[in-house]
Design a protein around this motif. Structure first.
Motif, mmCIF file in Angstrom:
data_model
loop_
_atom_site.group_PDB
_atom_site.id
_atom_site.type_symbol
_atom_site.label_atom_id
_atom_site.label_comp_id
_atom_site.label_asym_id
_atom_site.label_seq_id
_atom_site.Cartn_x
_atom_site.Cartn_y
_atom_site.Cartn_z
ATOM 1 N N ALA A 83 -3.101 4.509 1.202
ATOM 2 C CA ALA A 83 -3.182 5.025 2.562
ATOM 3 C C ALA A 83 -3.031 6.532 2.424
ATOM 4 C CB ALA A 83 -2.073 4.446 3.426
ATOM 5 N N ARG A 94 -8.307 6.574 -1.101
ATOM 6 C CA ARG A 94 -8.538 5.379 -0.283
ATOM 7 C C ARG A 94 -9.346 4.339 -1.045
ATOM 8 N NH1 ARG A 94 -9.602 8.313 5.571
ATOM 9 N NH2 ARG A 94 -7.402 8.762 5.974
ATOM 10 N N GLN A 129 0.844 -1.187 0.000
ATOM 11 C CA GLN A 129 0.000 0.000 0.000
ATOM 12 C C GLN A 129 0.883 1.243 0.000
ATOM 13 O OE1 GLN A 129 -2.517 0.687 3.448
ATOM 14 N NE2 GLN A 129 -4.155 1.298 2.085
#
Length: 91
Positions: free
Chosen positions: A33, A28, A7
């Motif tokens: 993130a 998101r 991520q």
């Protein structure tokens, strides 16, 4: 265990709370993130910048403050990428 698709972490720094909230939600949704702030003071003290991959500055961040933040964040996290953005994103 390692991941083939880690991520990515994004910080948005801008003035318009509405634009920041909408952009964070969209990022998101795409799996990033993401977090944002419209408080340009003590960013490195309030937010975890060591893990950031990308910092996006909105067009209304003062030039001097943008330069200071680039230096401060870059010293803590030399691998972070800085871009000028958010201009023209509809609220």
């Amino acid at each position: 265990m390692s991941s083939d698709n880690p991520q990515r972490s994004v910080l948005l720094i801008g003035k318009s709370q509405l634009v920041l909230e909408d952009t964070v939600a969209r990022l998101r949704d795409l799996g990033y993130a993401a977090e944002a702030t419209n408080d340009f003071a003590d960013v490195t003290g309030r937010l975890e910048v060591r893990t950031l991959d990308l910092v996006v500055f909105g067009g209304q961040v003062p030039h001097d403050r943008k330069a200071e933040l680039t230096q401060e964040i870059g010293t803590i996290n030399p691998r972070v990428i800085f871009v000028q953005g958010l201009a023209g994103i509809p609220a």
